[in-house]
Design a protein around this motif. Structure first.
Motif, PDB file in Angstrom:
ATOM      1  N   LEU A  33       0.831  -1.208   0.000  1.00 50.15           N
ATOM      2  CA  LEU A  33       0.000   0.000   0.000  1.00 50.15           C
ATOM      3  C   LEU A  33       0.865   1.257   0.000  1.00 50.15           C
ATOM      4  O   LEU A  33       0.539   2.259  -0.649  1.00 50.15           O
ATOM      5  CB  LEU A  33      -0.928  -0.014   1.213  1.00 50.15           C
ATOM      6  N   SER A  34       1.974   1.210   0.731  1.00 50.40           N
ATOM      7  CA  SER A  34       2.870   2.367   0.763  1.00 50.40           C
ATOM      8  C   SER A  34       3.527   2.593  -0.594  1.00 50.40           C
ATOM      9  O   SER A  34       3.750   3.735  -1.007  1.00 50.40           O
ATOM     10  CB  SER A  34       3.957   2.156   1.825  1.00 50.40           C
ATOM     11  N   MET A  35       3.820   1.507  -1.323  1.00 51.68           N
ATOM     12  CA  MET A  35       4.386   1.642  -2.671  1.00 51.68           C
ATOM     13  C   MET A  35       3.409   2.364  -3.599  1.00 51.68           C
ATOM     14  O   MET A  35       3.792   3.242  -4.383  1.00 51.68           O
ATOM     15  CB  MET A  35       4.699   0.254  -3.239  1.00 51.68           C
ATOM     16  N   LEU A  36       2.143   1.981  -3.494  1.00 53.00           N
ATOM     17  CA  LEU A  36       1.147   2.606  -4.365  1.00 53.00           C
ATOM     18  C   LEU A  36       1.007   4.090  -4.058  1.00 53.00           C
ATOM     19  O   LEU A  36       0.815   4.905  -4.977  1.00 53.00           O
ATOM     20  CB  LEU A  36      -0.199   1.888  -4.201  1.00 53.00           C
ATOM     21  N   GLU A  37       1.129   4.467  -2.778  1.00 53.47           N
ATOM     22  CA  GLU A  37       1.072   5.883  -2.408  1.00 53.47           C
ATOM     23  C   GLU A  37       2.299   6.620  -2.929  1.00 53.47           C
ATOM     24  O   GLU A  37       2.205   7.735  -3.443  1.00 53.47           O
ATOM     25  CB  GLU A  37       0.972   6.033  -0.890  1.00 53.47           C
ATOM     26  N   ASN A  72       4.566   9.788  -9.909  1.00 56.48           N
ATOM     27  CA  ASN A  72       3.892  10.095 -11.169  1.00 56.48           C
ATOM     28  C   ASN A  72       3.626  11.582 -11.322  1.00 56.48           C
ATOM     29  O   ASN A  72       3.658  12.112 -12.443  1.00 56.48           O
ATOM     30  CB  ASN A  72       2.578   9.312 -11.273  1.00 56.48           C
ATOM     31  N   VAL A  73       3.356  12.249 -10.210  1.00 61.61           N
ATOM     32  CA  VAL A  73       3.181  13.709 -10.271  1.00 61.61           C
ATOM     33  C   VAL A  73       4.467  14.358 -10.761  1.00 61.61           C
ATOM     34  O   VAL A  73       4.454  15.274 -11.596  1.00 61.61           O
ATOM     35  CB  VAL A  73       2.785  14.264  -8.888  1.00 61.61           C
ATOM     36  N   GLU A  74       5.580  13.888 -10.261  1.00 65.98           N
ATOM     37  CA  GLU A  74       6.869  14.435 -10.670  1.00 65.98           C
ATOM     38  C   GLU A  74       7.148  14.133 -12.140  1.00 65.98           C
ATOM     39  O   GLU A  74       7.631  14.988 -12.896  1.00 65.98           O
ATOM     40  CB  GLU A  74       7.991  13.852  -9.800  1.00 65.98           C
ATOM     41  N   LEU A  75       6.852  12.900 -12.558  1.00 66.47           N
ATOM     42  CA  LEU A  75       7.096  12.525 -13.944  1.00 66.47           C
ATOM     43  C   LEU A  75       6.223  13.322 -14.907  1.00 66.47           C
ATOM     44  O   LEU A  75       6.677  13.735 -16.001  1.00 66.47           O
ATOM     45  CB  LEU A  75       6.843  11.025 -14.123  1.00 66.47           C
ATOM     46  N   LYS A  76       4.978  13.523 -14.526  1.00 64.21           N
ATOM     47  CA  LYS A  76       4.066  14.293 -15.383  1.00 64.21           C
ATOM     48  C   LYS A  76       4.578  15.714 -15.542  1.00 64.21           C
ATOM     49  O   LYS A  76       4.526  16.284 -16.641  1.00 64.21           O
ATOM     50  CB  LYS A  76       2.672  14.279 -14.772  1.00 64.21           C
ATOM     51  N   ALA A  77       5.103  16.284 -14.436  1.00 61.05           N
ATOM     52  CA  ALA A  77       5.638  17.651 -14.507  1.00 61.05           C
ATOM     53  C   ALA A  77       6.869  17.715 -15.404  1.00 61.05           C
ATOM     54  O   ALA A  77       7.167  18.763 -15.989  1.00 61.05           O
ATOM     55  CB  ALA A  77       5.989  18.133 -13.104  1.00 61.05           C
ATOM     56  N   GLU A  78       7.545  16.597 -15.546  1.00 61.67           N
ATOM     57  CA  GLU A  78       8.732  16.545 -16.390  1.00 61.67           C
ATOM     58  C   GLU A  78       8.408  16.166 -17.829  1.00 61.67           C
ATOM     59  O   GLU A  78       9.314  16.043 -18.669  1.00 61.67           O
ATOM     60  CB  GLU A  78       9.725  15.525 -15.813  1.00 61.67           C
ATOM     61  N   PRO A 101       5.752   9.944 -19.250  1.00 62.26           N
ATOM     62  CA  PRO A 101       4.512   9.182 -19.023  1.00 62.26           C
ATOM     63  C   PRO A 101       4.448   8.629 -17.601  1.00 62.26           C
ATOM     64  O   PRO A 101       5.470   8.383 -16.973  1.00 62.26           O
ATOM     65  CB  PRO A 101       4.603   8.054 -20.052  1.00 62.26           C
ATOM     66  N   GLU A 102       3.206   8.454 -17.123  1.00 62.79           N
ATOM     67  CA  GLU A 102       3.021   7.909 -15.791  1.00 62.79           C
ATOM     68  C   GLU A 102       3.347   6.413 -15.769  1.00 62.79           C
ATOM     69  O   GLU A 102       3.281   5.736 -16.785  1.00 62.79           O
ATOM     70  CB  GLU A 102       1.585   8.115 -15.307  1.00 62.79           C
ATOM     71  N   ILE A 103       3.694   5.930 -14.555  1.00 62.83           N
ATOM     72  CA  ILE A 103       3.987   4.511 -14.366  1.00 62.83           C
ATOM     73  C   ILE A 103       2.791   3.853 -13.685  1.00 62.83           C
ATOM     74  O   ILE A 103       2.290   4.342 -12.669  1.00 62.83           O
ATOM     75  CB  ILE A 103       5.248   4.318 -13.520  1.00 62.83           C
ATOM     76  N   LYS A 104       2.363   2.732 -14.232  1.00 63.13           N
ATOM     77  CA  LYS A 104       1.311   1.939 -13.606  1.00 63.13           C
ATOM     78  C   LYS A 104       1.874   0.551 -13.312  1.00 63.13           C
ATOM     79  O   LYS A 104       2.591  -0.007 -14.132  1.00 63.13           O
ATOM     80  CB  LYS A 104       0.096   1.833 -14.521  1.00 63.13           C
TER      81      LYS A 104
END
Length: 584
Positions: free
Chosen positions: A477-481, A487-493, A496-499
């Motif tokens: 659960l902590s990994m998902l958080e 992903n917020v950081e990656l999007k700002a850069e 693409p987001e990681i799923k």
């Protein structure tokens, strides 16, 4: 645990070696030197006075040896001063060089003395005996004419050690023959004749150490010529007098522990012994039994430190501190007249500590270092610390454990990697792996390996953990958080987001070192691992990020919002497996 008990075996072996060294008399020279340093300077009795036959007296009175009349006149003059006793440290073993009348003059004078006088006898071949009076095969006596009623005899022998220093005295010597004669030491006989009480007589042995109180020159001296020519009555009244040679030309001086660089004349050594008796100074050697016990304890206690303290540094420091305690205890005992073998007691704890440290470092901790090298790469510090508390619980060769296996994988990794340069891809993967791996380690898991973009980890090995299911769920659960923030950081850069998908399953597996002789990895294998990997794959089919097997759900003790997904068929399993996710 069996290896730890070897600490005590090694300690006992060290004690035995040191005891053999002590019994053989090894390091006696060094021990004597250490005792000399520890010997305290103390006050001297004002009741002891030395009348010195020094260079000035010889120059004024005449060539040595003096006629017996010189001594007779001096003794008669002293007669009026009422000394307690006089010890004459000169042996009149041969007739006077000026004739028999000279000897008769002294003999007549001796009869007139109101105070007791002690003359010396000396053994020319003394056989030392530590349990009874030492044996004298041949004695040198004063002439029979001087051995009168008020004249006592005492032996003047002292013991010179191999380094030339006077440290010991035989309190009694006995002649050989059918009718043996027993003589107390010259100083003892003089003090006894004075009427002064000798305290603790029972503390004196057949051979014992001389408790010197001061270097040469401290006990009061009066030149012989002053006794003859001046009124020194107030200096002699109620005193114990010693008369002897104080000139270097007659070679009657020896080094003592108090000042080896300046020899002490023989008569002053006798006066120092008398001072020892009057002031109740003693330097009694600690008994062999007590010394053995101390050596045993000095070697054995470090083993206790190494047994109970995991860190060698702590055990070594405690041993050094204990050694300092021994030193101050020995100094303290010296102040009270007990001579303790500093060298062998110190060697006992030093040797024991070195042997124990070497054993732990090269033998006992070799396994610990190996375990630490293996697990520090995969497990958290807390897990490694728990392993090292009892390495015997871990079998690197492989053992069956109940574990909770974890698999995670990045969705559409192939497509994502095609849209990103290799350099950028590696940079993003490193950020991702760092964030995810931290949660495994923070929650007490073992990071098994990275398989491309996948992560494999497990809980419950190498140390069993009843909370393994909860820790695995918490980490997931902590990994998902964390992934949300990444992903917020990656999007700002502009990336693409990681799923990802995560699979958890609990069950038996074989855990240990797997691989070749030259390259291996600490990992888990078995059906549980395969099922965990399959559950991770089901996250795509059920469009969730986390799939948990029923065994993991049933072992979880925490409160979670489990949601039943399905009774899913898993490749390699005949029976379907109930799977769940957690709604956040």
């Amino acid at each position: 645990m069996k290896l730890k008990f070897l600490y005590f075996v090694l300690a006992l072996a060290s004690a035995g070696l040191i005891w053999l060294s002590f019994s053989a008399g090894m390091f006696s020279g060094v021990e004597n030197m250490s005792e000399d340093i520890l010997l305290p300077a103390r006050p001297v009795s004002g009741d002891v006075v030395i009348i010195t036959i020094d260079d000035e007296s010889i120059n004024r009175i005449g060539q040595w040896p003096w006629p017996r009349k010189v001594f007779a006149d001096a003794f008669l003059k002293i007669n009026n001063q009422a000394p307690l006793a006089l010890g004459l440290d000169v042996i009149f073993a041969e007739p006077s060089r000026v004739g028999s009348a000279d000897d008769q003059y002294l003999a007549d004078a001796l009869k007139q003395l109101k105070y007791p006088i002690v003359m010396p006898v000396e053994s020319e071949n003394l056989l030392l005996n530590y349990n009874a009076p030492s044996r004298a095969t041949r004695l040198l006596y004063p002439l029979e004419i001087f051995r009168q009623k008020n004249v006592s005899l005492g032996h003047a022998n002292i013991i010179t050690d191999k380094d030339g220093v006077v440290r010991r005295i035989p309190w009694q010597i006995q002649t050989s023959g059918i009718l043996p004669e027993l003589y107390d030491s010259f100083a003892y006989a003089t003090v006894e004749q004075s009427g002064k009480e000798i305290l603790n007589k029972e503390s004196l042995w057949s051979i014992d150490k001389i408790a010197f109180a001061a270097p040469t020159g401290v006990i009061r001296r009066i030149p012989f010529w002053r006794v003859m020519e001046q009124d020194v009555g107030s200096m002699l009244a109620n005193k114990i007098l010693f008369v002897g040679v104080f000139t270097a030309d007659l070679h009657d001086a020896k080094p003592t522990p108090m000042a080896k660089e300046k020899d002490m004349p023989g008569v002053e050594i006798q006066a120092s012994i008398a001072n020892m008796l009057l002031m109740n100074y003693r330097l009694k050697t600690l008994s062999g039994v007590a010394t053995f016990v101390w050596i045993l304890l000095a070697a054995f206690i470090p083993a206790i430190f190494f047994f109970f303290f995991k860190r060698s540094r702590v055990a070594v420091v405690l041993s050094v501190v204990l050694g300092a305690v021994y030193f101050f205890a020995i100094v303290f005992l010296f102040q009270y007249g007990i001579s303790v073998n500093l060298i062998h007691i110190s060697l006992a704890w030093i040797l024991s500590t070195i042997v124990l440290f070497g054993y732990r470092h090269f033998v006992a901790e070799r396994e610990r270092r190996g375990l630490k090298n293996v697990f520090s790469k995969y497990a958290s510090k807390e897990v490694v610390s728990e392993i090292l508390k009892d390495p015997g619980r871990v079998k690197l060769g492989g053992e069956e454990k109940e574990i909770t296996i974890f698999f995670s994988d990045i969705r559409s990794f192939t497509t994502w990697s095609e849209q990103t340069t290799p350099k950028k891809l590696v940079s993003i993967l490193n950020r991702y792996f760092t964030a995810m791996s931290e949660e495994v380690l923070n929650n007490g898991g073992v990071l098994d390996k990275y398989i491309g973009d996948a992560i494999m980890a497990f809980w419950g090995a190498p140390i069993g953990d009843p909370e393994q299911a909860d820790k695995a769920i918490t980490a997931s659960l902590s990994m998902l958080e964390k992934l949300k923030k990444l992903n917020v950081e990656l999007k700002a850069e502009g990336e693409p987001e990681i799923k990802i998908g995560i699979g958890l399953f609990t069950g038996p597996a074989v855990v240990g070192n797997v691989g070749s002789e030259k390259r291996f990895n600490y990992t888990a294998i078995g059906d549980t691992v395969n099922v965990g990997s399959r559950l991770e794959g089901l996250t795509k089919e059920y469009n969730v990020q986390l799939v948990i097997g029923e065994t993991t759900k049933n072992r979880a003790k925490g409160s979670y919002n489990f949601k039943f997904l399905a009774s899913a068929a898993v490749k390699g399993r005949v029976e379907p497996i109930n799977i769940y996710t957690i709604e956040v």
